[in-house]
Design a protein around this motif. Sequence first.
Motif, PDB file in Angstrom:
ATOM      1  N   ARG A   1       0.811  -1.145  -0.016  1.00 51.61           N
ATOM      2  CA  ARG A   1       0.052   0.158  -0.090  1.00 51.61           C
ATOM      3  C   ARG A   1       0.793   1.377  -0.095  1.00 51.61           C
ATOM      4  O   ARG A   1       2.056   1.025   0.323  1.00 51.61           O
TER       5      ARG A   1
ATOM      6  N   GLN B   1      -4.315  -3.437  -4.799  1.00 46.01           N
ATOM      7  CA  GLN B   1      -4.963  -4.677  -6.166  1.00 46.01           C
ATOM      8  C   GLN B   1      -4.816  -3.961  -7.374  1.00 46.01           C
ATOM      9  O   GLN B   1      -4.520  -4.636  -8.535  1.00 46.01           O
TER      10      GLN B   1
ATOM     11  N   ARG C   1      -3.249   4.114  -4.679  1.00 45.46           N
ATOM     12  CA  ARG C   1      -4.275   4.265  -3.706  1.00 45.46           C
ATOM     13  C   ARG C   1      -4.838   2.612  -3.334  1.00 45.46           C
ATOM     14  O   ARG C   1      -5.066   2.621  -2.218  1.00 45.46           O
ATOM     15  N   ASP C   2      -4.767   2.034  -4.537  1.00 49.29           N
ATOM     16  CA  ASP C   2      -5.554   0.732  -4.199  1.00 49.29           C
ATOM     17  C   ASP C   2      -4.623  -0.448  -4.565  1.00 49.29           C
ATOM     18  O   ASP C   2      -3.941  -0.623  -5.858  1.00 49.29           O
TER      19      ASP C   2
END
Length: 290
Positions: free
Chosen positions: A145, A244, A241-242
């Motif tokens: 992250r 995945q 930000r994500d």
Amino acid sequence: MIIKRYEVLCEPGSIDQPEVEDVFFAGHPFFLFEMVYDGASSRLSDGSKVRFGEDSTMAKHVGRIVRDVFWEAQDSDSLKEVILRANLHVRRFQENLAIPLDRADLLSGGVIAAIKMGDKTLSGGWAGDCFIVVVQRDGKVWATRNPAYESSRKEGALIQKALEESRGARDEEFFGKFSRIVADFRLKDMNQPKANNQDAFGFLNGQEGLAEHLEEFSVPSDSVLAVILGTDGATSLEDSRDPQVLAKKTWDRYLRGGLYGIVKEARAEKDPSASYVSYDEATLIVIEFV
């Protein structure tokens, strides 16, 4: 761990910059440690970077200190020990220059992502917006992250507003505002206690607060098919930000076009008109395993 493919890319970016402050460490004896570092020097009122000697910015010099510590690391050292030892060396360097250690706006340093490859465990550690993508043998792809996302988003919005107020002119008045915004966010968010600030993140600049913010993971070595380490120029702020989204886009881009494909596609997605400045230099390391 037996390495099948090993590649490093240092891409200087699309903007005319006198210095690129990315530093990498690759090829440690027996390939134990790998590291990417994205430097940030303290800034003068005109927006230029503080320099250490004629041929180097302060942050690039700090990056060389970090690289030297990684070179001297031993198998008995944990990754966390190596990163914090590097931070200690940086602390001593800036203390010798009489830079106040409570002034993040005056300290130079960088964000970092690193791994240690052991026979049984692959461990990772990072601070700031550098990233690590891990591809597992079972098909799962995941990424670290970005703990600096909120701080970077808010800082960028204020700088964008300052540029709009200057009607796009990157003049002395704009760079005065720019430097003040950057300094304020460094003081507010870099290495500050998490309990007091949800936007706080780690930054390797010699401050002891890095220890609280250094993030880590470990996975069985035999579960890993590939790993990619990268600086923020290899992705967009929104994608980071994500985890995945970051993982899928980075790995898919690598499969299509290699390391340069990651950078090329990330740049193609960015809207130049929506960015106050295009510091898109990127450093990437990929390691694929048998």
